[in-house]
Design an enzyme around this catalytic site. Structure first.
Site, PDB file in Angstrom:
ATOM      1  N   THR A   1      -3.964   1.580  -2.633  1.00 22.07           N
ATOM      2  CA  THR A   1      -3.322   0.276  -2.552  1.00 22.07           C
ATOM      3  C   THR A   1      -3.764  -0.656  -3.665  1.00 22.07           C
ATOM      4  O   THR A   1      -4.804  -0.445  -4.293  1.00 22.07           O
ATOM      5  CB  THR A   1      -3.661  -0.389  -1.196  1.00 22.07           C
ATOM      6  OG1 THR A   1      -2.954  -1.626  -1.058  1.00 22.07           O
ATOM      7  CG2 THR A   1      -5.153  -0.659  -1.072  1.00 22.07           C
TER       8      THR A   1
ATOM      9  N   GLU B   1      -3.020  -3.894  -2.431  1.00 21.32           N
ATOM     10  CA  GLU B   1      -2.980  -4.885  -1.360  1.00 21.32           C
ATOM     11  C   GLU B   1      -1.588  -5.459  -1.155  1.00 21.32           C
ATOM     12  O   GLU B   1      -0.722  -4.774  -0.647  1.00 21.32           O
ATOM     13  CB  GLU B   1      -4.011  -5.992  -1.564  1.00 21.32           C
ATOM     14  CG  GLU B   1      -4.099  -7.005  -0.442  1.00 21.32           C
ATOM     15  CD  GLU B   1      -4.572  -6.446   0.898  1.00 21.32           C
ATOM     16  OE1 GLU B   1      -4.619  -7.211   1.870  1.00 21.32           O
ATOM     17  OE2 GLU B   1      -4.887  -5.262   0.981  1.00 21.32           O
TER      18      GLU B   1
ATOM     19  N   THR C   1       0.886  -1.175   0.000  1.00 17.20           N
ATOM     20  CA  THR C   1       0.000   0.000   0.000  1.00 17.20           C
ATOM     21  C   THR C   1       0.919   1.220   0.000  1.00 17.20           C
ATOM     22  O   THR C   1       2.118   1.102   0.167  1.00 17.20           O
ATOM     23  CB  THR C   1      -0.931   0.022   1.252  1.00 17.20           C
ATOM     24  OG1 THR C   1      -1.774  -1.124   1.239  1.00 17.20           O
ATOM     25  CG2 THR C   1      -1.796   1.253   1.310  1.00 17.20           C
TER      26      THR C   1
END
Length: 616
Positions: free
Chosen positions: A442, A444, A424
């Site tokens: 982000t 992830e 992120t």
């Protein structure tokens, strides 16, 4: 809670398209017919300019993990753009230079302070589950057990409907003074000319090389010649430049309702792997209709009063605002002092553990579950949680969540935390008028799903792995069609007497919450300057048996914490992908208007904080 849906608008009209092409000046991506290979890594032709982690001055400030991105945002401020304009331009640049952490294949949360009205508002640009995705989507029908997490990540199952572009459009429409076409120009140029590869970019590529190599389009882009780009080389991404240029000319419709939507859906439904690939690359459920129907949400921020300061954050679907807020409310019951750092840190760790217990038990997407946001942010509830904390002794973990109706120390059953991806990125901006943005975005995991949209230059997210894999009707974070998975992103703006004082955020999965709270405690309670608060060693207690800590934190504080029964585990030794926690980007504005932009001096290769008019 105010929730307003923002509907996208497209840039149309040949005259406007021609004007846009002229304004881009031809010094951007080549046309598809003449484009270079997807990415190249060649010797850098110029030295990188200095990129200080901290700068102090006036006129506006930008802080991010990347020097190129911070400079892009500062230039927008220099040319008269406001905080929202600069934030979107910085975010677009981060999608180029931090492609494993952010980009148009992901989503995020945007918190905005309007200095003229004194109002804080937010945009929820979190990804959503496809309409055809059921609650047992992560259960292997052959075994009846959940898919292995590592396998689920690198698959179509993990990809949520991206919200980043819709967030940028909504932010500019609501708060900005520049068009999306204008603020994408620097990112297009950056993707075209390239950026200098640093050790962090090479290391992140190597860490994901085995995974990337199993997807041919990703391998072509990020592993040219079968290896990660060398440090000091220039990484170019003309495919991404072309994609951004098309969006700048035709609007977000080309992404959400045009050919890019079809291409995203095709990748998700039928991931393409190399011959001999070992990843199962499970197919996902996303369709072009899911992209066409995506909408961001405007909603009220979370708010708590801490030591006389107004702390605003992101409401659910993020758990960041409620959990940071509850942590601070719990700590209101105690005097924290640098004179007794051991006890202050003990209380901090206990407060975050109790707040995480409540997060795990009660927070999800409020469109699908009844989230008791008001209770979680109330001082009365925090007081009931504080009375369960022993100022002299750590409680066994996990602790139980609080009874929402309790006035004493009653509790329910224990609920341990579930971790999230540690990548992120975050950016903080304040302009000369005092407007501010805290924006965390982000894809992830580092590298997201590992899947690149062919010929488009960007990775797709793996946000749906933030859902609980096992369906449980009492779990607020199970998969449901159209649902936003619970997030830990915690973009935070702190006001004092109606004026912005601090803007803070960080990457780091579920450690985001503890990092933001720790920076605020460092600055407000322990007497550190903002650069010191950002640089200080970190620990994270998320209602788990182990309290993870950086090596410097263990060296500095283990002896002081031991009498309280606090035992620390080295973060790298706990199976995490890095030996550090977070990579914050913050800004402080003092009572006289002096701005301090403070980014990480070392974590994730160091960040860059810049001000428009540096102080002598």
């Amino acid at each position: 809670m105010v929730e307003l849906v923002h509907r996208r608008t497209a840039i149309r009209g040949s005259a406007l398209a021609v004007a846009a092409a002229v304004s881009l000046g031809g010094a951007v991506a080549a046309t598809p017919a003449t484009a270079a290979p997807a990415a190249t890594a060649v010797a850098a032709g110029r030295p990188a300019p200095p990129s200080p982690a901290t700068s102090t001055g006036t006129g506006g400030a930008v802080s991010s993990v990347d020097a190129e991105a911070s400079r892009v945002g500062l230039e927008v401020l220099r040319k008269g753009g406001n905080a929202a304009d600069a934030a979107v331009a910085t975010a677009a640049a981060l999608g180029v230079t931090e492609p494993y952490s952010a980009g148009i294949g992901g989503g995020g949360y945007f918190v905005h302070f309007d200095a003229e009205t004194g109002e804080v508002t937010t945009i929820d640009g979190r990804e959503t589950a496809p309409a055809a995705m059921a609650s047992d989507a992560f259960i292997d029908p052959a075994t009846g057990s959940p898919y292995p997490f590592a396998s689920a990540v690198s698959s179509g199952l993990s990809v949520g409907v991206p919200g980043t572009l819709a967030t940028w459009e909504a932010a500019l429409d609501e708060y900005g003074t520049r068009s999306l076409r204008d603020v994408l120009k620097p990112a297009i140029l950056l993707a075209t000319r390239g950026f200098e590869v640093d050790e962090t970019f090479r290391r992140q590529t190597l860490d994901n090389a085995a995974r990337f190599a199993q997807f041919p389009d990703t391998a072509e882009l990020f592993l040219p010649g079968g290896d990660a780009p060398e440090v000091g080389s220039t990484f170019r991404n003309p495919d991404l430049a072309t994609t951004l240029r098309q969006i700048s000319l035709r609007g977000t419709e080309v992404f959400y309702e045009g050919p890019i939507a079809d291409e995203i859906a095709a990748v998700v439904q039928d991931p393409v792997t190399t011959d001999g690939a070992t990843l199962p690359a499970y197919p996902g459920f996303m369709t072009a209709d899911d992209l066409a129907e995506y909408e961001v949400l405007f909603q009220d921020p979370t708010h708590v009063d801490y030591r006389g300061l107004d702390v605003y954050g992101m409401a659910p679907s993020s758990s960041g605002g409620t959990t940071v807020g509850e942590t601070l409310n719990i700590l209101e019951n105690f005097d924290l002092s640098a004179d007794d750092t051991g006890q202050a840190l003990h209380l901090f760790l206990e407060a975050t553990a109790h707040a995480f217990a409540d997060r795990n038990a009660y927070v999800g997407d409020p469109a699908f579950v009844d989230v008791p946001t008001e209770t979680l942010l109330s001082q009365e509830f925090a007081d009931s949680r504080a009375c369960a904390i022993d100022p002299e002794q750590a409680a066994p973990k996990p602790v139980a969540p609080g009874d929402l109706g309790a006035t004493g120390c009653e509790a329910a059953a224990a609920a341990a935390s579930v971790d999230q991806g540690v990548s992120t990125t975050h950016l903080s901006v304040v302009d000369r008028r005092g407007n501010a943005v805290a924006y965390t975005l982000t894809i992830e995991q580092t590298g997201g799903s590992g899947m690149t949209v062919p010929g488009r230059g960007f990775l797709l997210n793996n946000e749906l792995t933030d859902f609980s894999f096992v369906p449980n009707p009492t779990d607020p974070n199970i998969v449901e069609p159209g649902k936003r998975p619970r997030s830990s992103m915690s973009p935070t703006i702190v006001l004092e007497d109606g004026e912005v004082r601090y803007v803070v955020g960080t990457p780091g999965g579920s450690t985001i919450i503890t990092t933001v709270a720790q920076i605020l405690v460092n600055r407000i309670d322990l007497g550190m300057t903002m650069p010191e608060a950002v640089a200080a060693p970190r620990a994270t207690q998320r209602n788990t048996a182990a309290t993870l800590a950086e090596a410097d934190f263990i060296a500095a504080y283990q002896a002081a914490l031991a009498p309280y029964g606090q035992q620390l585990t080295l973060v790298g030794a706990a199976g995490t992908s890095a030996a550090e926690i977070g990579a914050a980007a913050a800004i402080e504005v003092d009572a006289d208007g002096l701005m301090t932009a403070a980014a990480e001096p070392e974590r994730r290769g160091g960040g860059t904080g810049l001000v428009l008019k540096p102080a002598p």
